[in-house]
Write a protein that holds these residues in place. Structure first.
Motif, PDB file in Angstrom:
ATOM      1  N   LEU A 379      -0.366  -1.059  -6.471  1.00  0.00           N
ATOM      2  CA  LEU A 379      -0.939  -1.770  -5.491  1.00  0.00           C
ATOM      3  C   LEU A 379      -1.001  -1.062  -4.157  1.00  0.00           C
ATOM      4  N   PHE A 380      -0.192   0.063  -3.812  1.00  0.00           N
ATOM      5  CA  PHE A 380      -0.164   0.291  -2.213  1.00  0.00           C
ATOM      6  C   PHE A 380      -0.176   2.035  -2.299  1.00  0.00           C
ATOM      7  N   ARG A 381      -0.307   2.623  -3.315  1.00  0.00           N
ATOM      8  CA  ARG A 381      -0.223   4.147  -3.105  1.00  0.00           C
ATOM      9  C   ARG A 381      -1.466   4.543  -2.480  1.00  0.00           C
ATOM     10  N   THR A 382      -2.434   4.293  -2.755  1.00  0.00           N
ATOM     11  CA  THR A 382      -3.755   4.573  -2.048  1.00  0.00           C
ATOM     12  C   THR A 382      -3.608   4.365  -0.491  1.00  0.00           C
ATOM     13  N   THR A 383      -3.084   3.324  -0.177  1.00  0.00           N
ATOM     14  CA  THR A 383      -2.793   3.047   1.363  1.00  0.00           C
ATOM     15  C   THR A 383      -1.940   3.818   1.765  1.00  0.00           C
ATOM     16  N   VAL A 384      -0.858   4.100   1.162  1.00  0.00           N
ATOM     17  CA  VAL A 384       0.314   5.100   1.810  1.00  0.00           C
ATOM     18  C   VAL A 384      -0.633   6.638   1.992  1.00  0.00           C
ATOM     19  N   GLU A 385      -1.071   6.980   0.953  1.00  0.00           N
ATOM     20  CA  GLU A 385      -1.530   8.186   0.931  1.00  0.00           C
ATOM     21  C   GLU A 385      -2.657   8.305   2.077  1.00  0.00           C
ATOM     22  N   SER A 386      -3.363   7.260   2.520  1.00  0.00           N
ATOM     23  CA  SER A 386      -4.352   7.311   3.309  1.00  0.00           C
ATOM     24  C   SER A 386      -3.853   7.263   4.742  1.00  0.00           C
ATOM     25  N   SER A 387      -2.610   6.841   5.233  1.00  0.00           N
ATOM     26  CA  SER A 387      -1.884   6.717   6.228  1.00  0.00           C
ATOM     27  C   SER A 387      -1.719   8.322   6.805  1.00  0.00           C
ATOM     28  N   ILE A 398       5.899  10.832  -2.393  1.00  0.00           N
ATOM     29  CA  ILE A 398       5.110   9.470  -2.565  1.00  0.00           C
ATOM     30  C   ILE A 398       5.730   8.738  -3.563  1.00  0.00           C
ATOM     31  N   VAL A 399       5.999   9.195  -4.934  1.00  0.00           N
ATOM     32  CA  VAL A 399       6.609   8.443  -5.803  1.00  0.00           C
ATOM     33  C   VAL A 399       7.981   7.834  -5.588  1.00  0.00           C
ATOM     34  N   GLN A 400       8.596   8.293  -4.574  1.00  0.00           N
ATOM     35  CA  GLN A 400       9.838   7.829  -4.387  1.00  0.00           C
ATOM     36  C   GLN A 400       9.484   6.743  -3.094  1.00  0.00           C
ATOM     37  N   LEU A 401       8.673   7.215  -2.236  1.00  0.00           N
ATOM     38  CA  LEU A 401       8.925   6.193  -1.068  1.00  0.00           C
ATOM     39  C   LEU A 401       8.194   5.035  -1.580  1.00  0.00           C
ATOM     40  N   VAL A 402       6.980   4.977  -2.325  1.00  0.00           N
ATOM     41  CA  VAL A 402       6.217   3.731  -2.449  1.00  0.00           C
ATOM     42  C   VAL A 402       6.976   2.585  -2.980  1.00  0.00           C
ATOM     43  N   PRO A 403       7.823   2.587  -4.055  1.00  0.00           N
ATOM     44  CA  PRO A 403       8.666   1.523  -4.373  1.00  0.00           C
ATOM     45  C   PRO A 403       9.693   1.196  -3.392  1.00  0.00           C
ATOM     46  N   GLU A 404       9.925   1.832  -2.445  1.00  0.00           N
ATOM     47  CA  GLU A 404      10.729   1.222  -1.300  1.00  0.00           C
ATOM     48  C   GLU A 404      10.323   0.432  -0.283  1.00  0.00           C
ATOM     49  N   MET A 405       8.885   0.475  -0.571  1.00  0.00           N
ATOM     50  CA  MET A 405       8.042  -0.648   0.613  1.00  0.00           C
ATOM     51  C   MET A 405       8.058  -1.921   0.010  1.00  0.00           C
ATOM     52  N   ARG A 406       7.983  -2.705   1.079  1.00  0.00           N
ATOM     53  CA  ARG A 406       7.845  -4.081   0.724  1.00  0.00           C
ATOM     54  C   ARG A 406       6.648  -4.624   1.417  1.00  0.00           C
ATOM     55  N   PRO A 453      -5.956   2.106   7.533  1.00  0.00           N
ATOM     56  CA  PRO A 453      -4.705   2.220   6.963  1.00  0.00           C
ATOM     57  C   PRO A 453      -3.548   2.677   8.113  1.00  0.00           C
ATOM     58  N   SER A 454      -4.017   2.214   9.247  1.00  0.00           N
ATOM     59  CA  SER A 454      -3.141   2.724  10.485  1.00  0.00           C
ATOM     60  C   SER A 454      -1.779   2.099  10.417  1.00  0.00           C
ATOM     61  N   MET A 455      -0.821   2.781  10.876  1.00  0.00           N
ATOM     62  CA  MET A 455       0.578   2.730  11.140  1.00  0.00           C
ATOM     63  C   MET A 455       1.041   2.177  12.350  1.00  0.00           C
ATOM     64  N   PHE A 456       2.115   1.556  12.470  1.00  0.00           N
ATOM     65  CA  PHE A 456       2.950   1.226  13.808  1.00  0.00           C
ATOM     66  C   PHE A 456       4.629   1.103  13.581  1.00  0.00           C
ATOM     67  N   GLY A 457       5.371   1.303  14.761  1.00  0.00           N
ATOM     68  CA  GLY A 457       6.694   1.208  14.337  1.00  0.00           C
ATOM     69  C   GLY A 457       7.096   2.528  14.265  1.00  0.00           C
ATOM     70  N   GLU A 458       6.424   3.662  13.944  1.00  0.00           N
ATOM     71  CA  GLU A 458       6.952   4.884  13.277  1.00  0.00           C
ATOM     72  C   GLU A 458       7.419   5.710  14.727  1.00  0.00           C
ATOM     73  N   ILE A 459       6.941   5.425  15.854  1.00  0.00           N
ATOM     74  CA  ILE A 459       7.409   6.124  16.749  1.00  0.00           C
ATOM     75  C   ILE A 459       8.964   6.010  17.032  1.00  0.00           C
ATOM     76  N   GLY A 460       9.353   4.710  17.194  1.00  0.00           N
ATOM     77  CA  GLY A 460      10.851   4.441  17.164  1.00  0.00           C
ATOM     78  C   GLY A 460      11.582   4.787  15.941  1.00  0.00           C
ATOM     79  N   VAL A 461      11.132   4.939  15.062  1.00  0.00           N
ATOM     80  CA  VAL A 461      11.671   5.412  13.580  1.00  0.00           C
ATOM     81  C   VAL A 461      12.064   6.744  13.649  1.00  0.00           C
TER      82      VAL A 461
END
Length: 644
Positions: A379-387, A398-406, A453-461
């Motif tokens: 569902l989400f791998r393509t979106t994550v790789e595009s960010s 990527i394999v470890q990151l994507v399942p942790e996303m909600r 596939p923009s991101m937000f909130g990453e500056i604070g994190v």
């Protein structure tokens, strides 16, 4: 089969059914196209060892879940429906059993006779081992020793035809009518058929159950009407019967006219309408009517209970949503929340129920981790790789990151991130759009618009600082989020990926941090609204993102790894301090409230850094309370230092 050939030591007559579930093709047509149609009784017990040698049944043995055998069973269900109608009908209307319906009965009986023969070749499931038994002798012994075989034979024999063959006469008595009722034994096939359909997810449970209830009702109406007509034909005075009182010559009239009257009476009685035009005239009919009405009480309760369960089951989510909305309204009213917050709460709850079918968190929680991970990757791998932040990272990351996303849905005009809140998550937009806002002098200002596939909130994190902006949905948006802690736990052991992530953010340029590719994407107003971050990026760019070969010459590979992860790992991140160029008792208006810098290793280096930042050389370092700094190790993150 011997144990030495490396296969499972199962006996030839015991075959596990499960391997066939995973085979696309099999000899003899043992193909399973839909696992939902497989009965749970065919699953092997825990600990059962299945080898390759257990895939094939013996010759001339039919698997009970064979696709062609299932079609045969379905065809027999159609014939059972005819038998269920014809058996009571032929008892009430005897002349039909010896004329028009007799050839049809013989053909139907022939098909069931074939099924009896086939049953001697169908493997069965051993209840003690849950393995298929394909030994011919055991199959035959099991079938003959059970009640099924004598009842199947009795319900299949054409007694009236056999009597005519042996005697040469046509018997028109009731004895053969009652013997024909043995065909109702076949109704068990209909019950098994509906039970299988109810478990098959390819069919709607509601309509399957609804059809079953209709069939039960029609059979009860038909059977009662036929028996009631049979009572009228066997009473000594035909005029003193429920039908003879209004139609004295009913026995010589059309069969279908009598059947229509019978169905009319049965339906009127079942529905408790009771017009009174057809009613019991003698004692036998009154007794039968009493028992029929008592039966109708149970049947009606059964129908109403089942229909209520079906309706409530389909509406339970609606009731839950209404209750949740009422709870929110009461909470908002009790705590006097503003209309804007109340509307956001209502929109979020409504959207939560509307998207429950898409998210199905409770379903995913019950699945194995590997399946959940596969779903997330799809569902989400393509979106994550595009960010932008994760471009070029390793496959493992990527394999470890994507399942942790909600995944989450947000309705329009809802704040996802609020300015100055503690960073807990960052987000990637899957669909929809959001606005980036800031509050200045009490006024809300629009800065930019973000889409997939923009991101937000990453500056604070990444920098572990309060969120510099408010992010509000512009329209219905789907985002995926990952928590602050999960992200850092994933990045910490992967130093190379950590360097790539920071490099993606900064796009290293040792002379001008503002030329960073990501910072180019931020408007000038956004950069002005995050001065401390800009200062921090400047320090990080010089100290933590120096060219690889230079760092290796100065500090070695291990120090380079530490430098690469210092930005986003809490226990390795350098201490940040705010530098001021005056005495703490002197109040001066400073742009941005001082200069943010990383704390060096010594007092001398701190004075040199302060000269670069503040433009003047100092000799004394004081804290905000006026105490002098003598040991640099005593300083903590975000301390304000006054150098003059």
């Amino acid at each position: 089969m011997s144990a030495s050939d490396g296969r499972s030591p199962l006996t030839s007559e015991m075959r596990s059914p499960m391997p066939l579930l995973y085979r696309r093709h099999s000899s003899g047509g043992n193909e399973i196209r839909n696992l939902a149609s497989i009965s749970s009784s065919l699953l092997p017990a825990f600990g059962t060892v299945v080898g390759e040698g257990s895939l094939n049944l013996k010759r001339f043995v039919i698997a009970p879940y064979d696709r062609r055998y299932r079609w045969w069973q379905t065809f027999l269900v159609v014939l059972v429906v005819y038998s269920a109608w014809a058996s009571p009908f032929e008892l009430a209307f005897r002349k039909m059993s010896t004329s028009a319906l007799m050839p049809i009965d013989l053909v139907v009986d022939a098909f069931f006779a074939i099924d009896i023969i086939l049953t001697f070749f169908v493997a069965y499931l051993d209840k003690s081992t849950y393995l298929l038994v394909d030994d011919h002798k055991k199959i035959a012994l099991r079938y003959i020793s059970h009640l099924w075989f004598p009842m199947d034979v009795a319900s299949t024999l054409p007694f009236q035809t056999l009597y005519r063959l042996f005697t040469g006469k046509m018997h028109r008595g009731d004895v053969f009518g009652f013997l024909n009722l043995l065909r109702l034994w076949r109704l068990r096939r209909v019950s098994e058929f509906f039970s299988r359909l109810e478990k098959d997810t390819r069919f709607s449970y509601f309509w399957t159950r609804y059809c079953k209830l209709i069939c039960v009702t029609l059979f009860a109406v038909h059977t009662a009407g036929c028996f009631y007509f049979w009572l009228a034909t066997h009473y000594r005075v035909s005029d003193n019967t429920w039908i003879g009182a209004g139609m004295p010559d009913f026995e010589t009239r059309s069969v279908w006219l009598g059947y229509t009257y019978s169905m009319y009476w049965s339906i009127v009685t079942l529905t408790t309408t009771g017009y009174g035009d057809l009613h019991a005239e003698n004692t036998g009919e009154k007794v039968f009517s009493i028992f029929y009405m008592l039966f109708n009480i149970g049947l009606t309760a059964y129908l109403i209970g089942n229909m209520t369960n079906l309706v409530v089951h389909s509406s339970i989510r609606t009731f839950a949503m209404r209750d949740a909305i009422h709870e929110i309204l009461r909470y908002a009213s009790k705590n006097r929340l503003p209309e804007g917050l109340k509307e956001q709460m209502l929109a979020h709850v409504t959207l939560k129920f509307k998207t429950a079918e898409l998210q199905q968190e409770e379903v995913l929680q019950d699945l194995p981790k590997a399946i959940r991970s596969g779903i997330a990757q799809h569902l989400f791998r393509t979106t994550v790789e595009s960010s932008y932040l994760f471009k070029g990272v390793s496959e493992d990351f990527i394999v470890q990151l994507v399942p942790e996303m909600r995944a989450e849905y947000y309705p329009p005009k809802v704040d996802i991130v609020i300015q100055n809140e503690i960073p807990t998550d960052f987000y990637i937009i899957v669909s929809g759009a959001v606005d980036v806002l800031t509050y200045k002098n009490g006024m809300e200002q629009f800065l930019s618009k973000l889409e997939s596939p923009s991101m937000f909130g990453e500056i604070g994190v990444i920098f572990n600082i309060p969120q510099p902006f408010t992010v509000r949905t512009k329209r219905l948006s789907q985002v995926i989020r990952i928590s602050h802690n999960h992200f850092k736990q994933l990045v910490e052991p992967l130093n190379e990926d950590g360097k790539i992530i920071v490099s993606n953010y900064l796009q290293y340029n040792p002379t001008n941090v503002s030329e960073s590719q990501h910072l180019k994407g931020l408007k000038e107003d956004e950069l002005k609204e995050m001065p401390f971050v800009t200062e921090l990026l400047g320090e990080t760019n010089v100290e933590a993102m120096a060219p690889t070969d230079e760092l290796q010459n100065r500090e070695g590979p291990s120090q380079e790894a530490n430098r690469s992860s210092m930005v986003y790992t809490p226990d390795k991140r350098p201490i940040r301090v705010v530098l001021h160029g005056h005495h703490p008792d002197i109040k001066q208006k400073e742009e941005n409230g001082g200069k943010l810098a990383h704390l060096p290793d010594s007092i001398e280096d701190l004075l040199i850094l302060a000269e670069k930042k503040l433009g003047k050389r100092g000799t004394t370092i004081l804290m905000a309370d006026g105490s002098q700094v003598e040991d640099i190790n005593a300083l903590r993150d975000n301390d304000h230092l006054y150098i003059f």
